[in-house]
Design an enzyme around this catalytic site. Sequence first.
Site, PDB file in Angstrom:
ATOM      1  N   VAL A 195       6.338   2.883  -2.554  1.00 50.44           N
ATOM      2  CA  VAL A 195       7.075   1.822  -3.587  1.00 50.44           C
ATOM      3  C   VAL A 195       6.166   0.549  -3.918  1.00 50.44           C
ATOM      4  CG1 VAL A 195       9.183   0.340  -3.609  1.00 50.44           C
ATOM      5  CG2 VAL A 195       9.307   2.401  -2.472  1.00 50.44           C
ATOM      6  N   CYS A 209      17.714   5.500  -2.840  1.00 55.34           N
ATOM      7  CA  CYS A 209      17.274   6.053  -4.131  1.00 55.34           C
ATOM      8  C   CYS A 209      18.411   7.132  -4.719  1.00 55.34           C
ATOM      9  CB  CYS A 209      15.988   6.743  -3.912  1.00 55.34           C
ATOM     10  SG  CYS A 209      15.812   7.536  -2.151  1.00 55.34           S
ATOM     11  N   GLN A 242      16.506  16.177  -2.504  1.00 55.84           N
ATOM     12  CA  GLN A 242      15.491  14.888  -2.704  1.00 55.84           C
ATOM     13  C   GLN A 242      13.832  15.393  -2.420  1.00 55.84           C
ATOM     14  OE1 GLN A 242      18.756  12.475  -0.710  1.00 55.84           O
ATOM     15  NE2 GLN A 242      17.034  11.489  -0.798  1.00 55.84           N
ATOM     16  N   LYS A 301      24.199   6.417   4.274  1.00 58.51           N
ATOM     17  CA  LYS A 301      23.720   5.184   3.177  1.00 58.51           C
ATOM     18  C   LYS A 301      24.463   5.600   1.885  1.00 58.51           C
ATOM     19  CE  LYS A 301      19.190   4.439   4.741  1.00 58.51           C
ATOM     20  NZ  LYS A 301      17.503   4.416   4.361  1.00 58.51           N
ATOM     21  N   THR A 314       0.760  -1.135  -0.041  1.00 55.13           N
ATOM     22  CA  THR A 314      -0.007   0.112  -0.151  1.00 55.13           C
ATOM     23  C   THR A 314       0.939   1.309   0.057  1.00 55.13           C
ATOM     24  OG1 THR A 314      -0.041  -0.275   2.322  1.00 55.13           O
ATOM     25  CG2 THR A 314      -2.025  -0.987   1.031  1.00 55.13           C
ATOM     26  N   GLY A 315       2.090   1.129   0.097  1.00 55.58           N
ATOM     27  CA  GLY A 315       2.853   2.324   0.364  1.00 55.58           C
ATOM     28  C   GLY A 315       3.394   2.715  -1.188  1.00 55.58           C
ATOM     29  N   ARG A 321      21.163  -4.454   3.310  1.00 56.25           N
ATOM     30  CA  ARG A 321      21.865  -3.968   2.141  1.00 56.25           C
ATOM     31  C   ARG A 321      23.676  -4.044   2.619  1.00 56.25           C
ATOM     32  NH1 ARG A 321      19.273   1.435   1.312  1.00 56.25           N
ATOM     33  NH2 ARG A 321      17.400   0.781   0.254  1.00 56.25           N
ATOM     34  N   HIS A 351      15.120  13.067  -7.455  1.00 59.84           N
ATOM     35  CA  HIS A 351      15.969  13.555  -6.597  1.00 59.84           C
ATOM     36  C   HIS A 351      17.019  14.072  -7.664  1.00 59.84           C
ATOM     37  CE1 HIS A 351      14.100  11.446  -3.405  1.00 59.84           C
ATOM     38  NE2 HIS A 351      14.930  10.521  -3.143  1.00 59.84           N
TER      39      HIS A 351
HETATM   40  N1  LIG Z   1       9.996   6.139  -1.419  1.00 54.59           N
HETATM   41  C1  LIG Z   1      11.004   5.997  -2.051  1.00 54.59           C
HETATM   42  O1  LIG Z   1      11.616   6.896  -2.845  1.00 54.59           O
HETATM   43  C2  LIG Z   1      12.069   4.815  -1.670  1.00 54.59           C
HETATM   44  C3  LIG Z   1      13.345   4.580  -2.533  1.00 54.59           C
HETATM   45  C4  LIG Z   1      14.035   3.586  -2.059  1.00 54.59           C
HETATM   46  C5  LIG Z   1      13.722   2.697  -0.862  1.00 54.59           C
HETATM   47  N2  LIG Z   1      12.668   2.962  -0.253  1.00 54.59           N
HETATM   48  C6  LIG Z   1      12.665   1.966   0.872  1.00 54.59           C
HETATM   49  O2  LIG Z   1      11.229   1.396   0.551  1.00 54.59           O
HETATM   50  C7  LIG Z   1      10.626   0.831   1.551  1.00 54.59           C
HETATM   51  C8  LIG Z   1       9.081   1.318   1.445  1.00 54.59           C
HETATM   52  O3  LIG Z   1       9.397   2.822   1.415  1.00 54.59           O
HETATM   53  P1  LIG Z   1       7.881   3.599   0.809  1.00 54.59           P
HETATM   54  O4  LIG Z   1       8.069   4.956   0.501  1.00 54.59           O
HETATM   55  O5  LIG Z   1       6.945   3.037  -0.135  1.00 54.59           O
HETATM   56  O6  LIG Z   1       7.096   3.694   2.181  1.00 54.59           O
HETATM   57  P2  LIG Z   1       5.368   4.015   2.752  1.00 54.59           P
HETATM   58  O7  LIG Z   1       4.819   4.832   1.739  1.00 54.59           O
HETATM   59  O8  LIG Z   1       5.544   4.431   4.052  1.00 54.59           O
HETATM   60  O9  LIG Z   1       4.940   2.358   2.722  1.00 54.59           O
HETATM   61  C9  LIG Z   1       5.222   1.401   3.555  1.00 54.59           C
HETATM   62  C10 LIG Z   1       4.400  -0.011   3.628  1.00 54.59           C
HETATM   63  O10 LIG Z   1       4.609  -0.624   4.727  1.00 54.59           O
HETATM   64  C11 LIG Z   1       3.699  -1.059   5.222  1.00 54.59           C
HETATM   65  N3  LIG Z   1       3.949  -0.956   6.590  1.00 54.59           N
HETATM   66  C12 LIG Z   1       4.296  -0.019   7.593  1.00 54.59           C
HETATM   67  N4  LIG Z   1       4.328  -0.356   9.185  1.00 54.59           N
HETATM   68  C13 LIG Z   1       4.006  -1.937   8.686  1.00 54.59           C
HETATM   69  C14 LIG Z   1       4.002  -2.940   9.839  1.00 54.59           C
HETATM   70  N5  LIG Z   1       4.130  -2.565  11.171  1.00 54.59           N
HETATM   71  N6  LIG Z   1       3.688  -4.154   9.382  1.00 54.59           N
HETATM   72  C15 LIG Z   1       3.642  -4.445   8.029  1.00 54.59           C
HETATM   73  N7  LIG Z   1       3.563  -3.439   7.017  1.00 54.59           N
HETATM   74  C16 LIG Z   1       3.829  -2.227   7.570  1.00 54.59           C
HETATM   75  C17 LIG Z   1       2.662   0.037   5.091  1.00 54.59           C
HETATM   76  O11 LIG Z   1       1.304  -0.336   5.206  1.00 54.59           O
HETATM   77  P3  LIG Z   1       0.033   0.305   5.646  1.00 54.59           P
HETATM   78  O12 LIG Z   1      -0.451   1.267   4.383  1.00 54.59           O
HETATM   79  O13 LIG Z   1      -0.973  -0.685   6.013  1.00 54.59           O
HETATM   80  O14 LIG Z   1       0.561   1.316   6.896  1.00 54.59           O
HETATM   81  C18 LIG Z   1       2.681   0.320   3.579  1.00 54.59           C
HETATM   82  O15 LIG Z   1       2.519  -0.629   2.692  1.00 54.59           O
HETATM   83  C19 LIG Z   1      11.189   1.649   2.866  1.00 54.59           C
HETATM   84  O16 LIG Z   1      12.277   0.836   3.429  1.00 54.59           O
HETATM   85  C20 LIG Z   1      12.150   2.841   2.161  1.00 54.59           C
HETATM   86  O17 LIG Z   1      13.321   2.972   2.907  1.00 54.59           O
HETATM   87  C21 LIG Z   1      12.092   4.095  -0.657  1.00 54.59           C
END
Ligand SMILES: NC(=O)c1ccc[n+]([C@@H]2O[C@H](COP(=O)([O-])OP(=O)(O)OC[C@H]3O[C@@H](n4cnc5c(N)ncnc54)[C@H](OP(=O)(O)O)[C@@H]3O)[C@@H](O)[C@H]2O)c1
Length: 351
Positions: free
Chosen positions: A15, A149, A175, A204, A12-13, A113, A241
Amino acid sequence: MKKLRACILGATGIVGQHFIRILADHPFFEIEALTASPRSQGHEYGRQVDWLVSERVPEIVQEMVIQDTCADTVLRLDPDIVFSALPSGIASDIEAQLATAGLPVFSNTGAHRMDSSVPILIPEVNPDHLELIKYQDLGDGYIVTNSNCSTSGLVLALRPLMELGVRKLTVTTFQAVSGAGRRGVSSLDILGNVIPFITNEEAKIVGETKKILGTRSTGEVIPAPIDVNASCARVPVLDGHLESVVIDMDEPVSIDRVVELLENFTGEPQALTLPMAPSRPLVVLHENDRPQPKRDLSLGSGDLGMTVKLGRLRCQGNQLNMFLLVHNTIRGAAGASVLNAEFARAKGVLA
Ligand SMILES: NC(=O)c1ccc[n+]([C@@H]2O[C@H](COP(=O)([O-])OP(=O)(O)OC[C@H]3O[C@@H](n4cnc5c(N)ncnc54)[C@H](OP(=O)(O)O)[C@@H]3O)[C@@H](O)[C@H]2O)c1
């Protein structure tokens, strides 16, 4: 050929949504299961998600019920492959448990990582690092990560320049807010503002850049002997970014040589014509005010967000200055992870 059935953790997030968008119509993979937090568990995906990454939620996941993020549940669903988009703290145990139970896990998170036998794979840059999975102590499965990223764009731009003797690197990032996730930065903090701090981001960039550009030695990587210095800021931009990069080389450099190296750079994903691989990973923009997140993130219908845009190239003696722009949630996240899985499949370690 039968498609591999994928489970997306953290679906749902931001990514996770990009994973769904990309995998909804992919030639090698199909979406089998989705997980998220207890808040979302048990709901139909189309009703629960706050969809932000394209016009509408793909039909195929509309009525899929969101599962809990627990190894037993995922194993019961019996996918062939796992893509992880969980917060790092949550990802660590479950990714290791799923790999140990025999699953290939392609992860976006920082959790594993820097583990010595876990590759931070960018197949144009360090394809041989995929071999590290043979040395993981994780049963029949394995973990492959993609980089943070901002690091993804940086190392792609550095790879062709390494032959000029890259000695020192100073990077300053600008960013986008999508890099902080769906609930990442409050609008009151970021609108009309720049925040010169992003938790753990500078460390990182330093550690991951040296590992990705390092030399594989059996089951580990000897970090590249480059002096890396990073400063990171969050800016009020939605996606993309921008990074100011200053590189010190061993010898004097010329713009013509740098442009030639960047524009002609391709790697194994291009030779293998993988679905997520752009024909050219690096695009040099010659206008004096580019690249810009607003104008250059996508250069038309053939651009899936996997190319890194470069511009403002300036050489002085042994030093090169430039800006680069990377799509943080595609080349810096979901797109990178899917490319890694396509590459692993092409290399025969994903069946
Ligand atoms: N955004 C970027 O540009 C980017 C780039 C590279 C890497 N990343 C990495 O990718 C990962 C996801 O990033 P994002 O930006 O997509 O984050 P996000 O939008 O905050 O999404 C987080 C996801 O994890 C779920 N989650 C949160 N708490 C949880 C729990 N206690 N148990 C199970 N699931 C849980 C959330 O579900 P709910 O919706 O139910 O809360 C949601 O599906 C992170 O590790 C981040 O560092 C992100």
